[in-house]
Design a protein around this motif. Sequence first.
Motif, mmCIF file in Angstrom:
data_model
loop_
_atom_site.group_PDB
_atom_site.id
_atom_site.type_symbol
_atom_site.label_atom_id
_atom_site.label_comp_id
_atom_site.label_asym_id
_atom_site.label_seq_id
_atom_site.Cartn_x
_atom_site.Cartn_y
_atom_site.Cartn_z
ATOM 1 N N ARG A 313 -32.237 -25.889 -22.084
ATOM 2 C CA ARG A 313 -33.523 -26.285 -21.500
ATOM 3 C C ARG A 313 -33.986 -27.624 -22.087
ATOM 4 O O ARG A 313 -34.435 -28.516 -21.358
ATOM 5 C CB ARG A 313 -34.597 -25.226 -21.750
ATOM 6 C CG ARG A 313 -34.411 -23.935 -21.000
ATOM 7 C CD ARG A 313 -35.716 -23.163 -20.874
ATOM 8 N NE ARG A 313 -36.351 -22.859 -22.143
ATOM 9 C CZ ARG A 313 -36.111 -21.770 -22.867
ATOM 10 N NH1 ARG A 313 -35.205 -20.881 -22.450
ATOM 11 N NH2 ARG A 313 -36.769 -21.549 -23.994
ATOM 12 N N GLU A 314 -33.864 -27.759 -23.384
ATOM 13 C CA GLU A 314 -34.336 -28.980 -24.040
ATOM 14 C C GLU A 314 -33.493 -30.202 -23.666
ATOM 15 O O GLU A 314 -34.028 -31.292 -23.452
ATOM 16 C CB GLU A 314 -34.332 -28.778 -25.556
ATOM 17 C CG GLU A 314 -35.402 -27.804 -26.042
ATOM 18 C CD GLU A 314 -35.359 -27.598 -27.544
ATOM 19 O OE1 GLU A 314 -34.429 -28.147 -28.193
ATOM 20 O OE2 GLU A 314 -36.243 -26.902 -28.064
ATOM 21 N N SER A 315 -32.198 -30.020 -23.538
ATOM 22 C CA SER A 315 -31.339 -31.162 -23.199
ATOM 23 C C SER A 315 -31.582 -31.623 -21.760
ATOM 24 O O SER A 315 -31.626 -32.831 -21.486
ATOM 25 C CB SER A 315 -29.864 -30.803 -23.401
ATOM 26 O OG SER A 315 -29.445 -29.795 -22.502
ATOM 27 N N ILE A 316 -31.748 -30.666 -20.840
ATOM 28 C CA ILE A 316 -32.020 -31.049 -19.445
ATOM 29 C C ILE A 316 -33.425 -31.628 -19.321
ATOM 30 O O ILE A 316 -33.658 -32.551 -18.529
ATOM 31 C CB ILE A 316 -31.820 -29.840 -18.502
ATOM 32 C CG1 ILE A 316 -30.353 -29.407 -18.507
ATOM 33 C CG2 ILE A 316 -32.252 -30.196 -17.072
ATOM 34 C CD1 ILE A 316 -30.043 -28.224 -17.612
ATOM 35 N N SER A 317 -34.352 -31.128 -20.116
ATOM 36 C CA SER A 317 -35.712 -31.669 -20.123
ATOM 37 C C SER A 317 -35.705 -33.154 -20.467
ATOM 38 O O SER A 317 -36.409 -33.965 -19.841
ATOM 39 C CB SER A 317 -36.575 -30.896 -21.123
ATOM 40 O OG SER A 317 -37.855 -31.478 -21.237
#
Length: 350
Positions: A313-317
Motif C-alpha cells: 500500500r505504501e509503495s503504490i501510494s
Amino acid sequence: MYKVLIVATSHKTRGGVTSVVNAHKQGAQWEEYHCKWIETHIDKGLFTKFLKVIPAFIQYLFLLPFYSLVHIHMSEPPSALRKIAFMWWAKVWRKKTIVHFHSFSVDTTINSRYSKLYKYLFSRADRVIVLSEYWKVVVEQFLPSAKVQVIYNPCTAQPDSNAHVTKKNSILYAGTVCHRKGYDDMIKAFAKIAKNHPDWKIVFAGNGEIEQGKALANELNINDQVVWLGWVRGADKDKAFREATVFCLPSYAEGFPMSVLDAWSYGLPVITTPVGGIPDVAKNGENMLLFNPGDIDALANCMERIISNEELRESISKESLNFAETTFNMATINKEIGELYQSLLTVHNS
C-alpha cells in the motif's frame, strides 16, 4: 490579441468535463488567451437544458467574431449534437477550432448510429484532443495522425492541507453508482473477503443506483461493511478521500477517469481496470493493481492483497503522488493546452 471561446457544459454540472475545464481555468493560458466559457448544458430536466443551450448559442453568435479560436468539449451523442451549430458557426467565420473528446466508449459514440456526427465534428476541427493513446488510435481512423493530440486530464483535487482526518480501514469508490463503473462488481468482490477483514469497509461516494446497491449488499450479508455517502463535493469530498486507505474503480469503460486522478492527488493506492487511458501509465503491482473488467475473483484477490500488505500500500501510494506531481499535474496539463493554443493561433496569423 488572441482570445479563446470555451464551449462546454455548465460549471455547476457534476462530472469530469466540468472538473477539467475548471482545472484549465487555473492555468496561465486562461488569462493569457482571454478565455471565456460558454455553458451549453446543465444536468437537470429537459426543459432546463433547453433554456441553457439557446441563450448560450445566442451569446456565442455575438461573441465569436471577436475571438480567434473555439475550444469545444464534447463526449456522448447528446453532447456532440449540441455542438454541431457551434462548429458550423465557427467555420462560417473561419475560426480555428479544437474538439476535446471526452467519451468513455467507442460503442456509444464513434461506432454507434451517430458515427457520422462525430466524423463531421472531427473533420472540421483543426485539432482533436483525446485523453489517451488508446483514443488516439481510435480517432485516427477518421483523421490524419497529425491532427490528433493526446492531452491527459489533470489531477484536479486540491487536498486541504489544514484538514486533520483519521484514516479508516476503507476502500473508496467515487463516481456515478452504475454498472458501467462496476460498483456492483465491487460489492460482490468484497463480499468474498469481508469475513476475513471485519474491521474494513467499502465506501461509495456518488449518486445513481444506490438502492440497488443496498439490496445487493443486503443479499450478500455485508450491510454493516458498506457505507453510502451519496454525491459529495467540497469539504465532504475532501474528507471522504482523506479517510480512505485504498481507492477502487472497477470500470468497464472510461476516457481517463477523474476519480482515479483524484485518488492520486490524495496519494491513495489504486485498484482499477485497464480501460481508457489507464494502460498508458499502468505497471501492475508497481503503481496500481489491475484486473480485467467483470472478473470478480481477480478483484477480490486485489482487495485481499492490498488490505493484507501494508508495505505494498505504501509503495503504490508513493507512485500515486508521483503521478499527481508530474505527468498529471495541473500545471503540466495547462502548459500543454497553452502550447496548443499558441501553435494553432501562430499558424492562423501566418
